[in-house]
Design an enzyme around this catalytic site. Structure first.
Site, short mmCIF file in Angstrom:
data_model
loop_
_atom_site.label_atom_id
_atom_site.label_comp_id
_atom_site.label_asym_id
_atom_site.label_seq_id
_atom_site.Cartn_x
_atom_site.Cartn_y
_atom_site.Cartn_z
N SER A 16 0.74 -1.01 -0.07
CA SER A 16 0.02 0.79 -0.14
C SER A 16 0.33 1.28 0.14
O SER A 16 0.75 2.48 -0.87
CB SER A 16 -1.00 0.38 1.14
OG SER A 16 -1.51 -0.36 0.96
N LYS A 65 -10.39 -4.60 10.90
CA LYS A 65 -11.88 -3.75 9.94
C LYS A 65 -12.84 -3.99 10.58
O LYS A 65 -14.27 -2.65 10.26
CB LYS A 65 -12.14 -3.97 8.21
CG LYS A 65 -10.43 -4.25 7.60
CD LYS A 65 -11.16 -5.16 6.27
CE LYS A 65 -9.27 -4.88 4.59
NZ LYS A 65 -9.56 -5.57 4.05
N ASN A 86 -12.12 -0.06 5.67
CA ASN A 86 -11.07 -0.75 5.35
C ASN A 86 -10.07 1.56 5.08
O ASN A 86 -9.38 1.28 4.97
CB ASN A 86 -10.91 -0.99 3.98
CG ASN A 86 -10.94 -0.31 3.07
OD1 ASN A 86 -11.78 0.43 2.86
ND2 ASN A 86 -10.16 -0.66 1.87
N GLY A 126 -15.38 -17.86 2.50
CA GLY A 126 -14.27 -16.88 3.29
C GLY A 126 -15.38 -16.31 4.24
O GLY A 126 -16.45 -15.81 3.56
N ASN A 149 -17.65 -21.25 4.36
CA ASN A 149 -16.96 -21.37 5.24
C ASN A 149 -16.43 -22.25 5.59
O ASN A 149 -17.73 -22.85 5.87
CB ASN A 149 -16.75 -19.76 6.04
CG ASN A 149 -16.12 -19.30 6.44
OD1 ASN A 149 -15.23 -19.00 6.67
ND2 ASN A 149 -16.29 -18.88 8.31
N TYR A 220 -1.74 -11.58 -2.04
CA TYR A 220 -1.30 -11.34 -3.56
C TYR A 220 0.05 -11.74 -2.78
O TYR A 220 0.49 -11.78 -2.05
CB TYR A 220 -1.31 -10.43 -4.10
CG TYR A 220 -1.35 -8.95 -3.34
CD1 TYR A 220 -2.33 -8.13 -1.80
CD2 TYR A 220 0.52 -8.60 -2.84
CE1 TYR A 220 -1.83 -7.21 -1.75
CE2 TYR A 220 -0.05 -7.35 -2.06
CZ TYR A 220 -0.19 -7.14 -1.60
OH TYR A 220 -0.61 -6.22 -0.56
N GLY A 242 -4.75 -10.69 -6.11
CA GLY A 242 -5.65 -9.59 -5.67
C GLY A 242 -4.95 -7.97 -5.95
O GLY A 242 -5.29 -6.59 -4.91
P1 ATR Z 1 -10.09 -11.04 7.63
O1 ATR Z 1 -10.38 -10.34 8.79
O2 ATR Z 1 -9.23 -10.68 7.09
O3 ATR Z 1 -11.18 -11.72 6.39
P2 ATR Z 1 -10.89 -13.10 9.64
O4 ATR Z 1 -12.06 -12.69 10.55
O5 ATR Z 1 -9.98 -13.81 10.66
O6 ATR Z 1 -9.58 -12.14 8.58
O7 ATR Z 1 -11.44 -14.59 9.27
C1 ATR Z 1 -10.16 -15.71 7.89
C2 ATR Z 1 -10.98 -15.89 7.27
O8 ATR Z 1 -10.67 -17.30 6.61
C3 ATR Z 1 -12.26 -17.37 8.06
O9 ATR Z 1 -13.19 -17.12 7.09
C4 ATR Z 1 -11.46 -18.31 8.35
O10 ATR Z 1 -12.83 -19.13 9.16
P3 ATR Z 1 -13.54 -19.52 9.55
O11 ATR Z 1 -14.11 -19.02 10.19
O12 ATR Z 1 -13.23 -20.83 9.88
O13 ATR Z 1 -12.04 -19.37 10.54
C5 ATR Z 1 -10.91 -18.43 7.00
N1 ATR Z 1 -9.22 -19.17 7.16
C6 ATR Z 1 -8.84 -18.95 7.75
N2 ATR Z 1 -7.70 -20.15 7.91
C7 ATR Z 1 -8.07 -20.87 7.42
C8 ATR Z 1 -7.80 -22.62 6.16
N3 ATR Z 1 -6.93 -22.94 6.68
N4 ATR Z 1 -8.86 -23.12 5.74
C9 ATR Z 1 -9.85 -22.77 5.27
N5 ATR Z 1 -10.51 -21.08 5.99
C10 ATR Z 1 -9.95 -20.75 6.67
#
Ligand code: ATR
Length: 275
Positions: A16, A65, A86, A126, A149, A220, A242
């Site tokens: 950024s 965020k 953001n 996600g 998810n 990315y 991204g």
């Molecule tokens: P952000 O704010 O960047 O989205 P976050 O709130 O920690 O970060 O969310 C991370 C996302 O990635 C969540 O959807 C998480 O799934 P969970 O809700 O089950 O925690 C997902 N995630 C992280 N690591 C993962 C992995 N190894 N496999 C699948 N999903 C993953």
């Protein structure tokens, strides 16, 4: 000198500061854009001190965020409907305005890449802040979104946030490969999990892959992300990380701060050269 910053953790990988430097140079604005890594429980104090000490605007990245959304005094519609912020800006009356430029940035990049139409059927992987932040502009554009998810309840929480809008639903991962969902045709898969950041591969059934599908990772890096490598190994031809979204969302932040839109195509070419 006008001061701007990126708040997050981790932020080492972020480009950024380079993007905002290129925008400022292009427009002829003198500004400083720094990265501030904050520990999980000190985000609120840090951002408030930053504005008290003369900071004019900030970008917020993982994992703050949703917390940023809570701190703002005023919100743009994009931020209000997405529930995550953001971009922040201090106003003349010292109130903090929150915006969300992630979704509009992603939509702009997908339009630049010519892989999205208002009829696109999107599989969104996600249900964290990153996923939540991109949904509103995509459904407003007309797309249909299915969220899948690892933790199903988190996907259900996002659906609740969007008040069960008819263009958005969620599924359990295991149901994706079962009838009738295995007959659903997705045009785009977007990885909004933090799996690529950790080097993990997400566990989705190969039945969702078809020969025309376009796969996009919000994350990315200099090589393909683990998610995109998996997609290629399954025969996917059209992929993108991204970096374009990062530049487009940064441009909308820049616009909020300076009231002028930079030329993103030139900056994208520059960033690709640096890589
Ligand atoms: P952000 O704010 O960047 O989205 P976050 O709130 O920690 O970060 O969310 C991370 C996302 O990635 C969540 O959807 C998480 O799934 P969970 O809700 O089950 O925690 C997902 N995630 C992280 N690591 C993962 C992995 N190894 N496999 C699948 N999903 C993953």
């Amino acid at each position: 000198m006008k001061l701007f910053a990126l708040f997050g953790n981790p932020i080492e990988h972020s480009k950024s500061h380079i993007i905002h430097k290129l925008f400022a140079k292009q427009i002829g604005i003198e500004q400083k854009y720094i990265k501030i890594k904050v520990s999980t429980n000190s985000f609120s104090t840090s951002i408030i001190n930053f504005f008290k000490n003369g900071g004019l605007g900030a970008n917020i990245t993982v994992p703050f965020k949703r917390e940023a959304y809570q701190i703002c005094d005023l919100l743009t519609n994009r931020a209000k409907f997405s529930g995550v912020v953001n971009t922040m800006k201090i106003l003349n009356d010292h109130k903090i305005l929150g915006d969300n430029t992630d979704g509009i940035g992603l939509l702009q990049d997908l339009q630049n890449l010519k892989y999205i139409t208002s009829k696109s059927n999107i599989l969104l992987l996600g249900a964290g802040g990153a996923a939540q932040g991109i949904i509103y502009p995509l459904i407003k554009f007309g797309c249909k979104i299915t969220i899948v998810n690892r933790t199903y309840q988190n996907a259900k929480n996002i659906i609740q946030h969007f008040k069960k809008n008819k263009n958005i639903n969620c599924l359990k991962i295991e149901n994706l490969s079962k009838y009738p969902y295995n007959k659903t045709y997705y045009d785009i898969i977007i990885n909004a999990t933090s799996s690529s950041m950790k080097g993990d591969i997400i566990n989705i059934p190969i039945s969702v892959i078809n020969s025309n599908i376009f796969c996009y990772d919000l994350f990315y890096n200099n090589n393909n992300t683990p998610f995109l490598k998996w997609c290629i190994s399954q025969g996917v031809k059209n992929i993108s990380d991204g970096i374009g979204m990062l530049i487009e969302q940064a441009a909308y932040s820049f616009y909020l701060w300076h009231d002028i839109m930079p030329d993103t195509k030139k900056v994208l070419m520059n960033i690709k050269k640096i890589n």
